[in-house]
Scaffold this motif. Structure first.
Motif, mmCIF file in Angstrom:
data_model
loop_
_atom_site.group_PDB
_atom_site.id
_atom_site.type_symbol
_atom_site.label_atom_id
_atom_site.label_comp_id
_atom_site.label_asym_id
_atom_site.label_seq_id
_atom_site.Cartn_x
_atom_site.Cartn_y
_atom_site.Cartn_z
ATOM 1 N N THR A 58 -12.304 7.097 12.035
ATOM 2 C CA THR A 58 -11.342 6.471 11.143
ATOM 3 C C THR A 58 -11.924 5.148 10.681
ATOM 4 O O THR A 58 -12.122 4.232 11.483
ATOM 5 C CB THR A 58 -9.997 6.237 11.858
ATOM 6 N N PHE A 60 -11.705 1.752 8.550
ATOM 7 C CA PHE A 60 -10.766 0.804 7.962
ATOM 8 C C PHE A 60 -11.511 0.037 6.873
ATOM 9 O O PHE A 60 -12.495 -0.637 7.152
ATOM 10 C CB PHE A 60 -10.205 -0.130 9.032
ATOM 11 N N ASP A 70 -4.555 1.330 -2.587
ATOM 12 C CA ASP A 70 -4.223 2.675 -2.108
ATOM 13 C C ASP A 70 -4.945 3.750 -2.916
ATOM 14 O O ASP A 70 -5.318 4.794 -2.381
ATOM 15 C CB ASP A 70 -2.712 2.903 -2.159
ATOM 16 N N VAL A 73 -8.487 3.982 -1.517
ATOM 17 C CA VAL A 73 -8.495 4.682 -0.229
ATOM 18 C C VAL A 73 -8.267 6.183 -0.452
ATOM 19 O O VAL A 73 -8.917 7.017 0.177
ATOM 20 C CB VAL A 73 -7.430 4.083 0.724
ATOM 21 N N ASN A 77 -10.841 9.200 0.585
ATOM 22 C CA ASN A 77 -10.435 10.362 1.376
ATOM 23 C C ASN A 77 -10.726 11.662 0.634
ATOM 24 O O ASN A 77 -11.073 12.673 1.245
ATOM 25 C CB ASN A 77 -8.956 10.273 1.759
ATOM 26 N N ARG A 101 -12.113 9.747 8.038
ATOM 27 C CA ARG A 101 -10.790 9.419 7.516
ATOM 28 C C ARG A 101 -10.808 7.948 7.133
ATOM 29 O O ARG A 101 -11.271 7.109 7.898
ATOM 30 C CB ARG A 101 -9.718 9.673 8.565
ATOM 31 N N ARG A 103 -8.705 4.517 5.981
ATOM 32 C CA ARG A 103 -7.414 3.850 6.044
ATOM 33 C C ARG A 103 -7.587 2.431 5.496
ATOM 34 O O ARG A 103 -8.649 1.826 5.627
ATOM 35 C CB ARG A 103 -6.885 3.746 7.479
ATOM 36 N N ASP A 105 -7.351 -1.412 5.524
ATOM 37 C CA ASP A 105 -7.384 -2.430 6.576
ATOM 38 C C ASP A 105 -6.391 -3.528 6.216
ATOM 39 O O ASP A 105 -6.578 -4.244 5.239
ATOM 40 C CB ASP A 105 -8.790 -3.004 6.710
#
Length: 144
Positions: A58, A60, A70, A73, A77, A101, A103, A105
């Motif tokens: 994962t 960040f 978003d 990100v 993905n 993955r 995500r 931060d």
């Protein structure tokens, strides 16, 4: 050998996470992902957390200078399998290539929020003069 009772990540998880972070950073820096959302964006990979079996990584990330983080990100993905293939060369020693993955931060936002709270007048009022200078002389006063 008995296991440690701490619930934190093992040294192996930390080491592999750092290797994956370096490989991801290099791939993102080279601009190999063809996506209009990512192409003109500087993405900082602040941390990679590995699962205990090292099969899931994962990452960040913090997109810099972008209004919709978003979307960046989400694009990362979407291209996670491509990126996984690109970092394979840097992680040849691994038995399995981890699934990536991404995500957002939010740790920097949390730090800023805590800093603002500490600077607020309510907190400053609650802190006495001894608390602002630290408790280094507290023991000396107690002994007298």
């Amino acid at each position: 050998m008995p296991r440690s009772t701490t619930s934190g990540p093992s040294q192996r998880m930390l080491r592999v996470g750092e290797q994956v972070r370096h490989a991801l950073s290099e791939t993102l820096q080279r601009g190999e992902i063809i996506d209009p959302v990512i192409e003109n964006t500087v993405v900082s990979v602040s941390e990679v957390r590995m699962s205990p079996d090292l099969k899931i990584a994962t990452a960040f990330v913090s997109p810099l200078g972008v209004g919709d983080a978003d979307a960046v990100v989400g694009a990362l993905n979407k291209h996670a399998r491509f990126v996984r293939g690109r970092i394979t060369g840097a992680l040849r020693q691994m038995k399995y290539m981890p699934e990536l993955r991404f995500r957002l931060d939010t740790s920097f936002d949390n730090f800023a929020r805590i800093n603002e709270l500490l600077k607020s007048p309510e907190v400053a009022r609650d802190l006495g003069p001894d608390d602002r200078n630290g408790d280094e002389n507290k023991d000396d006063k107690d002994e007298e």
